[in-house]
Design a protein around this motif. Structure first.
Motif, PDB file in Angstrom:
ATOM      1  N   UNK A  87      -7.626   2.519  -1.603  1.00 37.87           N
ATOM      2  CA  UNK A  87      -5.838   3.424  -1.706  1.00 37.87           C
ATOM      3  C   UNK A  87      -5.238   2.571  -3.051  1.00 37.87           C
ATOM      4  N   UNK A  88      -4.161   3.366  -3.016  1.00 36.79           N
ATOM      5  CA  UNK A  88      -3.141   2.254  -3.672  1.00 36.79           C
ATOM      6  C   UNK A  88      -2.837   1.296  -3.612  1.00 36.79           C
ATOM      7  N   UNK A  89      -2.340   0.008  -4.283  1.00 38.90           N
ATOM      8  CA  UNK A  89      -1.708  -0.629  -4.441  1.00 38.90           C
ATOM      9  C   UNK A  89      -0.261  -0.952  -5.276  1.00 38.90           C
ATOM     10  N   UNK A  90       0.541  -1.320  -5.101  1.00 38.57           N
ATOM     11  CA  UNK A  90       1.206  -1.946  -6.257  1.00 38.57           C
ATOM     12  C   UNK A  90       2.247  -2.681  -5.791  1.00 38.57           C
ATOM     13  N   UNK A  91       2.401  -3.764  -7.382  1.00 38.59           N
ATOM     14  CA  UNK A  91       3.298  -4.734  -7.380  1.00 38.59           C
ATOM     15  C   UNK A  91       4.284  -3.911  -8.200  1.00 38.59           C
ATOM     16  N   UNK A  92       5.673  -4.695  -6.781  1.00 39.97           N
ATOM     17  CA  UNK A  92       7.165  -4.128  -7.323  1.00 39.97           C
ATOM     18  C   UNK A  92       7.836  -4.895  -8.499  1.00 39.97           C
ATOM     19  N   UNK A  93       6.957  -5.266  -8.744  1.00 42.59           N
ATOM     20  CA  UNK A  93       7.134  -6.535  -9.986  1.00 42.59           C
ATOM     21  C   UNK A  93       8.316  -6.295 -11.173  1.00 42.59           C
ATOM     22  N   UNK A  94       8.843  -5.770 -11.652  1.00 38.41           N
ATOM     23  CA  UNK A  94       9.314  -5.007 -13.227  1.00 38.41           C
ATOM     24  C   UNK A  94       9.186  -6.060 -14.081  1.00 38.41           C
ATOM     25  N   UNK A 123       9.501  11.572  -4.132  1.00 42.62           N
ATOM     26  CA  UNK A 123       9.951  11.090  -3.020  1.00 42.62           C
ATOM     27  C   UNK A 123       8.868  11.720  -1.294  1.00 42.62           C
ATOM     28  N   UNK A 124       7.946  11.790  -1.652  1.00 40.74           N
ATOM     29  CA  UNK A 124       7.333  12.214  -0.463  1.00 40.74           C
ATOM     30  C   UNK A 124       6.532  10.504  -0.057  1.00 40.74           C
ATOM     31  N   UNK A 125       6.270   9.591  -1.382  1.00 38.89           N
ATOM     32  CA  UNK A 125       5.674   9.166  -1.507  1.00 38.89           C
ATOM     33  C   UNK A 125       6.002   7.537  -0.519  1.00 38.89           C
ATOM     34  N   UNK A 126       5.386   6.697   0.561  1.00 38.16           N
ATOM     35  CA  UNK A 126       5.717   5.716   1.360  1.00 38.16           C
ATOM     36  C   UNK A 126       4.848   4.597   1.343  1.00 38.16           C
ATOM     37  N   UNK A 127       5.866   3.707   1.381  1.00 32.34           N
ATOM     38  CA  UNK A 127       5.203   2.429   1.317  1.00 32.34           C
ATOM     39  C   UNK A 127       4.973   1.654   3.205  1.00 32.34           C
ATOM     40  N   UNK A 128       3.363   1.615   3.075  1.00 34.73           N
ATOM     41  CA  UNK A 128       3.360   1.222   4.429  1.00 34.73           C
ATOM     42  C   UNK A 128       2.589   0.225   5.034  1.00 34.73           C
ATOM     43  N   UNK A 129       1.944  -0.778   4.081  1.00 33.40           N
ATOM     44  CA  UNK A 129       1.392  -2.015   4.812  1.00 33.40           C
ATOM     45  C   UNK A 129       2.197  -3.268   3.439  1.00 33.40           C
ATOM     46  N   UNK A 130       2.210  -4.431   3.188  1.00 32.46           N
ATOM     47  CA  UNK A 130       2.696  -5.244   2.932  1.00 32.46           C
ATOM     48  C   UNK A 130       1.577  -6.300   3.713  1.00 32.46           C
ATOM     49  N   UNK A 131       0.522  -6.830   1.758  1.00 31.73           N
ATOM     50  CA  UNK A 131       0.451  -7.903   2.391  1.00 31.73           C
ATOM     51  C   UNK A 131       1.179  -9.313   1.253  1.00 31.73           C
ATOM     52  N   UNK A 132       0.560 -10.434   1.231  1.00 35.55           N
ATOM     53  CA  UNK A 132       0.647 -11.223  -0.104  1.00 35.55           C
ATOM     54  C   UNK A 132      -0.529 -11.375  -0.798  1.00 35.55           C
ATOM     55  N   UNK A 133      -0.561 -11.835  -2.128  1.00 34.58           N
ATOM     56  CA  UNK A 133      -2.051 -12.513  -2.752  1.00 34.58           C
ATOM     57  C   UNK A 133      -0.961 -13.368  -3.096  1.00 34.58           C
ATOM     58  N   UNK A 134      -2.382 -14.772  -2.897  1.00 38.58           N
ATOM     59  CA  UNK A 134      -2.083 -15.767  -3.485  1.00 38.58           C
ATOM     60  C   UNK A 134      -2.131 -16.536  -4.643  1.00 38.58           C
ATOM     61  N   UNK A 135      -1.212 -17.145  -4.990  1.00 36.69           N
ATOM     62  CA  UNK A 135      -1.636 -17.466  -6.156  1.00 36.69           C
ATOM     63  C   UNK A 135      -3.065 -18.419  -6.500  1.00 36.69           C
ATOM     64  N   UNK A 136      -3.447 -18.272  -7.875  1.00 35.06           N
ATOM     65  CA  UNK A 136      -4.428 -18.837  -8.323  1.00 35.06           C
ATOM     66  C   UNK A 136      -5.633 -17.223  -7.796  1.00 35.06           C
ATOM     67  N   UNK A 137      -5.448 -16.304  -7.236  1.00 32.22           N
ATOM     68  CA  UNK A 137      -6.699 -14.898  -7.137  1.00 32.22           C
ATOM     69  C   UNK A 137      -6.410 -14.329  -8.522  1.00 32.22           C
ATOM     70  N   UNK A 138      -7.919 -13.487  -9.220  1.00 29.24           N
ATOM     71  CA  UNK A 138      -8.377 -12.939  -9.951  1.00 29.24           C
ATOM     72  C   UNK A 138      -8.299 -11.536  -9.319  1.00 29.24           C
ATOM     73  N   UNK A 170       0.870  -0.954   0.442  1.00 27.28           N
ATOM     74  CA  UNK A 170      -0.285   0.153  -0.505  1.00 27.28           C
ATOM     75  C   UNK A 170       0.507   0.911  -0.173  1.00 27.28           C
ATOM     76  N   UNK A 171       0.213   2.164  -0.612  1.00 27.40           N
ATOM     77  CA  UNK A 171       1.161   2.947  -0.891  1.00 27.40           C
ATOM     78  C   UNK A 171       0.455   4.646  -0.331  1.00 27.40           C
ATOM     79  N   UNK A 172       1.457   5.219   0.382  1.00 22.78           N
ATOM     80  CA  UNK A 172       0.831   6.681   0.703  1.00 22.78           C
ATOM     81  C   UNK A 172       1.563   7.118  -0.195  1.00 22.78           C
ATOM     82  N   UNK A 173       0.801   7.899  -0.973  1.00 17.22           N
ATOM     83  CA  UNK A 173       1.325   9.219  -2.049  1.00 17.22           C
ATOM     84  C   UNK A 173       0.948  10.141  -1.273  1.00 17.22           C
TER      85      UNK A 173
END
Length: 111
Positions: A97-104, A62-77, A54-57
């Motif tokens: 809120x604003x959620x991101x996955x940091x995989x390239x 440079x002022x944005x922060x990653x505030x919470x981490x959770x996992x999405x399970x395999x097979x989720x839509x 979760x990103x606090x925008x």
């Protein structure tokens, strides 16, 4: 006379360059709906357990922060979009809120 000369010249150029009236065999290829240049929301199925943040925008990046981490399970839509500049993949969360996955790469989901 002009047309006969023009047709003969065009035919010789086509034969010399190899771009004659050759019909190439058609192959059926699968097209991936998600690309790094597709800035739209797409429904995908997760193939690997993936952390999302979760990103606090902030006002500036440079002022944005990653505030919470959770996992999405395999097979989720879920809906994802390639944002391309700040974070690689945005995950649709509606009003939550604003959620991101940091995989390239895009190897953690399929269409």
């Amino acid at each position: 006379m002009k047309h006969r000369f023009l047709v003969a010249a065009l035919a010789s150029v086509m034969l010399a360059s190899g771009t004659g009236a050759v019909i190439a065999p058609s192959h059926s290829t699968q097209v991936q709906a998600i690309s790094k240049y597709s800035h739209h929301w797409h429904w995908v199925k997760v193939t690997k357990e993936t952390p999302i943040y979760k990103v606090k925008v902030g006002r500036y990046m440079y002022q944005s922060k990653l505030t919470h981490k959770t996992y999405i399970e395999k097979g989720s839509d879920l809906k994802v979009m390639y944002s391309g500049h700040d974070y690689p993949w945005r995950v649709y969360a509606g009003q939550r809120g604003h959620w991101v996955a940091l995989r390239q790469s895009a190897n953690w989901f399929r269409n």
